[in-house]
Design a protein around this motif. Structure first.
Motif, PDB file in Angstrom:
ATOM      1  N   ILE A 260      12.515  51.277  64.973  1.00 32.13           N
ATOM      2  CA  ILE A 260      11.313  51.844  64.404  1.00 32.13           C
ATOM      3  C   ILE A 260      10.655  51.430  63.178  1.00 32.13           C
ATOM      4  O   ILE A 260       9.542  51.205  62.852  1.00 32.13           O
ATOM      5  CB  ILE A 260      11.332  53.531  64.563  1.00 32.13           C
ATOM      6  CG1 ILE A 260      11.586  53.956  66.271  1.00 32.13           C
ATOM      7  CG2 ILE A 260       9.877  54.143  64.118  1.00 32.13           C
ATOM      8  CD1 ILE A 260      12.022  55.345  66.282  1.00 32.13           C
ATOM      9  N   ARG A 261      11.663  51.629  62.258  1.00 38.28           N
ATOM     10  CA  ARG A 261      11.374  51.464  60.665  1.00 38.28           C
ATOM     11  C   ARG A 261      11.159  49.852  60.787  1.00 38.28           C
ATOM     12  O   ARG A 261      10.442  49.416  59.676  1.00 38.28           O
ATOM     13  CB  ARG A 261      12.618  51.731  59.875  1.00 38.28           C
ATOM     14  CG  ARG A 261      12.577  53.133  59.695  1.00 38.28           C
ATOM     15  CD  ARG A 261      13.652  53.700  58.766  1.00 38.28           C
ATOM     16  NE  ARG A 261      13.760  55.176  58.627  1.00 38.28           N
ATOM     17  CZ  ARG A 261      12.935  55.773  58.103  1.00 38.28           C
ATOM     18  NH1 ARG A 261      11.600  55.602  57.480  1.00 38.28           N
ATOM     19  NH2 ARG A 261      13.011  57.258  58.209  1.00 38.28           N
ATOM     20  N   LEU A 267       6.822  53.518  56.667  1.00 44.25           N
ATOM     21  CA  LEU A 267       7.098  54.989  56.837  1.00 44.25           C
ATOM     22  C   LEU A 267       8.064  55.443  55.542  1.00 44.25           C
ATOM     23  O   LEU A 267       8.970  54.651  55.342  1.00 44.25           O
ATOM     24  CB  LEU A 267       7.922  55.034  58.364  1.00 44.25           C
ATOM     25  CG  LEU A 267       7.233  55.039  59.403  1.00 44.25           C
ATOM     26  CD1 LEU A 267       8.046  55.095  60.774  1.00 44.25           C
ATOM     27  CD2 LEU A 267       6.238  55.896  59.510  1.00 44.25           C
ATOM     28  N   PRO A 268       7.827  56.664  55.076  1.00 43.26           N
ATOM     29  CA  PRO A 268       8.658  57.132  54.080  1.00 43.26           C
ATOM     30  C   PRO A 268      10.056  57.253  54.545  1.00 43.26           C
ATOM     31  O   PRO A 268      10.283  57.647  55.737  1.00 43.26           O
ATOM     32  CB  PRO A 268       8.151  58.612  53.840  1.00 43.26           C
ATOM     33  CG  PRO A 268       6.849  58.553  54.512  1.00 43.26           C
ATOM     34  CD  PRO A 268       6.789  57.502  55.603  1.00 43.26           C
ATOM     35  N   PRO A 269      11.159  57.130  53.747  1.00 45.25           N
ATOM     36  CA  PRO A 269      12.558  57.219  54.300  1.00 45.25           C
ATOM     37  C   PRO A 269      12.715  58.380  54.809  1.00 45.25           C
ATOM     38  O   PRO A 269      13.661  58.696  55.679  1.00 45.25           O
ATOM     39  CB  PRO A 269      13.171  57.125  52.866  1.00 45.25           C
ATOM     40  CG  PRO A 269      12.238  56.323  51.889  1.00 45.25           C
ATOM     41  CD  PRO A 269      10.760  56.801  52.237  1.00 45.25           C
ATOM     42  N   ALA A 270      12.159  59.541  54.268  1.00 46.98           N
ATOM     43  CA  ALA A 270      12.509  60.869  54.960  1.00 46.98           C
ATOM     44  C   ALA A 270      11.648  61.145  56.266  1.00 46.98           C
ATOM     45  O   ALA A 270      11.888  62.428  56.757  1.00 46.98           O
ATOM     46  CB  ALA A 270      12.333  61.983  53.881  1.00 46.98           C
ATOM     47  N   GLU A 271      10.922  60.518  56.643  1.00 48.58           N
ATOM     48  CA  GLU A 271      10.113  60.666  57.799  1.00 48.58           C
ATOM     49  C   GLU A 271      10.933  61.166  59.107  1.00 48.58           C
ATOM     50  O   GLU A 271      11.851  60.461  59.331  1.00 48.58           O
ATOM     51  CB  GLU A 271       9.415  59.585  58.157  1.00 48.58           C
ATOM     52  CG  GLU A 271       8.356  59.605  59.335  1.00 48.58           C
ATOM     53  CD  GLU A 271       7.046  60.311  58.921  1.00 48.58           C
ATOM     54  OE1 GLU A 271       6.355  60.725  59.974  1.00 48.58           O
ATOM     55  OE2 GLU A 271       6.605  60.435  57.872  1.00 48.58           O
ATOM     56  N   ASP A 272      10.474  62.080  59.802  1.00 48.95           N
ATOM     57  CA  ASP A 272      11.164  62.567  60.863  1.00 48.95           C
ATOM     58  C   ASP A 272      10.906  61.633  62.122  1.00 48.95           C
ATOM     59  O   ASP A 272       9.594  61.618  62.575  1.00 48.95           O
ATOM     60  CB  ASP A 272      10.919  64.078  61.244  1.00 48.95           C
ATOM     61  CG  ASP A 272      11.631  64.262  62.397  1.00 48.95           C
ATOM     62  OD1 ASP A 272      12.520  63.695  63.096  1.00 48.95           O
ATOM     63  OD2 ASP A 272      11.428  65.691  62.776  1.00 48.95           O
TER      64      ASP A 272
END
Length: 575
Positions: A260-261, A267-272
């Motif tokens: 996904i990344r 996407l932010p590193p902490a994104e759920d």
């Protein structure tokens, strides 16, 4: 073996119907090289009684000897598999189904056929192929098991005194009216196999203690299971219940996260990512998603992403230097590597970098203790063929590769087959005959050749794809042909090798070593650093050639003795 060969020949002789199976001395003869390394299923009324029936199952490890391949020719065989969407590495062959006349009313032929097909399913076959006679409706018998006659392959064969046709079986389509019997045979395979007599190539079902004792020296192909497919799911469960899995490695959750990344790097590193992961799974459980890869030589079972997603993530860090369209182009190329000592570094680097999706590897030599100074392998692999080691290493990087190995090295018998359909040849062998013969065949077919000399970073490029009349090795050896090299004396071979590498340009250390060969030195010196450099240089050139970049024929040097000197120190002005 003699017993089952005599049974086969006697049944096939059929009271004189097929005279070819009777020798002049009155013995029934059916000796075939394909017997070695195959699975053999024998039926008896009593455990120690005479055999009443027999069938043979051959795996891709001996695919070059398949009867169907000999019947169709290499090109025809590959065409049949290509039309069916399978590779030689996924295709098993069943053959020599015979039953004593007095046992034919017992249904023994159907049971033996089911056992062979079920075994192939359990061992990970995607397809099965074989030849079948037609006079007595044998082909119709196989059709009841889900086989089909391949159009255009039927012809008369003198040895069998009847028309013979190629039969093909798609595992994913089941086993016809005998599906239940095949499934039962597949599930009972571990009980049926006489473990102490399992052929060396079929080590995925050996007991762990036998494998750990070092018996597994020949297996090199992983088994791939896609749980979303019912037959694969069942086969995977059978494997898990067989006691043959020593270690399970499952990081599919983290791999999906990386997938996904790599698609959405912003996407932010902490994104759920929970919602995106559910969408990626498409209703499947994590266990069902992707591919489970079983490596028989280590008994490891590893869970990875599906082919396209796996490769997208694995080569994600190549972007910026090798973009996605270029990656796809490279994966569509077929590369041959001859000589898997220095060539091992090239082959593994290619696999790491995604240069080539299909490979042919050739080496006759076994990995020895003295090879541990430069070949990346372990002491547990001593005695294993170098092509086998290289294939294992490459499959552990990318289990979806298409690899064919030639453990006899490059020979007159297999030269044309090896070079056929290559886009690039990496030649790293020590035998003068093979060096010249490989280039002769490559030039004839317009295939570029790359060689690293492992001394002074010497890199050799011959663009036979652009220069079909280019002299071999830039004319350094004159007009000598491979056939003229077979009977050279050792001093003559040394002189020829010196001419090939241009004796005036080799390092002083290598030049001095030639006079010591057979005296104080067992062979010429090679270092791991030079071998590693060779892998990098051949990868750079291969990438340029295969992507249509600038790369002319010639000989080039990346000599550390010249590159790392006080005069080339760019940091002097900073001190």
């Amino acid at each position: 073996m003699e017993t089952v060969r005599e049974l086969r020949a006697r049944v096939l002789f059929d009271r004189g119907r097929r005279p070819a199976f009777l020798a002049e001395d009155g013995r029934h003869v059916d000796d075939q090289d394909l017997d070695h390394g195959a699975w053999h299923f024998v039926a008896r009324k009593e455990p120690d009684g005479p055999p009443l029936g027999y069938i043979r199952l051959s795996t891709p490890a001996t695919g070059e000897l398949y009867q169907s391949r000999a019947f169709l020719g290499v090109a025809g065989y590959l065409r049949v598999l290509g039309d069916a969407g399978v590779t030689p590495e996924e295709t098993f062959e069943h053959s020599r189904l015979v039953v004593e006349h007095r046992a034919r009313k017992l249904g023994l032929g159907a049971y033996l056929n089911a056992v062979a097909i079920g075994a192939a399913h359990a061992l990970g076959a995607k397809a099965m192929i074989g030849t079948s006679g037609t006079k007595d409706g044998q082909h119709e018998f196989h059709e009841r098991f889900g086989f089909r006659c391949v159009d255009g392959t039927r012809r008369y064969v003198e040895q069998y005194t009847e028309d013979v046709v190629i039969m093909f079986h798609d595992v994913s389509k089941g086993a016809g009216e005998y599906q239940d019997l095949v499934t039962k045979a597949r599930d009972e395979l571990p009980k049926l196999v006489a473990v102490d007599h399992v052929p060396a190539i079929a080590t995925s079902h050996r007991r762990p203690e036998r494998l750990n004792a070092g018996a597994n020296t020949t297996s090199w192909q992983p088994l791939l299971f896609t749980p979303a497919v019912a037959t694969d799911r069942d086969a995977l469960r059978t494997l898990l219940n067989s006691g043959q899995v020593r270690e399970i490695h499952d990081t599919i959750d983290a791999q999906i996260d990386e997938l996904i990344r790599s698609r959405e790097p912003w996407l932010p590193p902490a994104e759920d990512l929970a919602q995106r992961k559910n969408e990626q799974l498409g209703g499947l459980s994590e266990w069902e998603y992707g591919t489970w890869v079983y490596y028989p030589w280590s008994q490891r079972l590893v869970h990875v992403l599906p082919r396209e997603e796996f490769r997208l993530v694995r080569t994600d860090r190549n972007r910026g230097k090798i973009e996605r369209p270029q990656q796809r182009t490279l994966l569509g190329k077929r590369i041959g590597v001859v000589g898997l000592s220095v060539g091992n570094s090239a082959a593994v680097t290619f696999a790491l970098e995604g240069i080539g999706g299909s490979f042919k590897l050739a080496d006759f030599d076994e990995f020895g203790l003295s090879n541990l100074n430069r070949l990346r392998a372990g002491v547990h692999q001593l005695g294993v063929n170098k092509a086998v080691i290289s294939a294992r290493q490459m499959f552990e990087i990318d289990p979806y590769l298409d690899i064919e190995i030639f453990t006899d090295g490059l020979t007159k018998a297999n030269l044309e087959n090896f070079v056929e359909h290559l886009d690039l040849l990496v030649e790293e062998c020590d035998t003068p005959y093979a060096k010249i013969a490989a280039r002769e065949e490559a030039r004839k077919r317009g295939i570029p050749v790359v060689m690293d000399c492992n001394d002074r970073g010497m890199l050799d490029v011959e663009r036979f794809d652009e220069e079909p009349d280019r002299p071999l090795l830039h004319g350094l050896i004159g007009d000598i042909t491979a056939d003229e090299l077979e009977n050279l004396t050792k001093p003559q071979k040394v002189d020829l090798i010196l001419a090939m590498v241009d004796a005036e340009r080799i390092s002083p250390e290598l030049r001095a070593s030639f006079d010591e060969l057979g005296k104080t030195l067992s062979s010429w010196p090679q270092l791991a650093s030079g071998v590693a450099l060779g892998g990098a240089l051949t990868a750079e050139v291969a990438r340029r050639i295969l992507l249509g970049g600038e790369c002319a024929s010639g000989r080039f040097y990346v000599d550390f003795a010249e590159l790392i000197t006080p005069a080339t120190n760019t940091a002097r002005s900073l001190v």
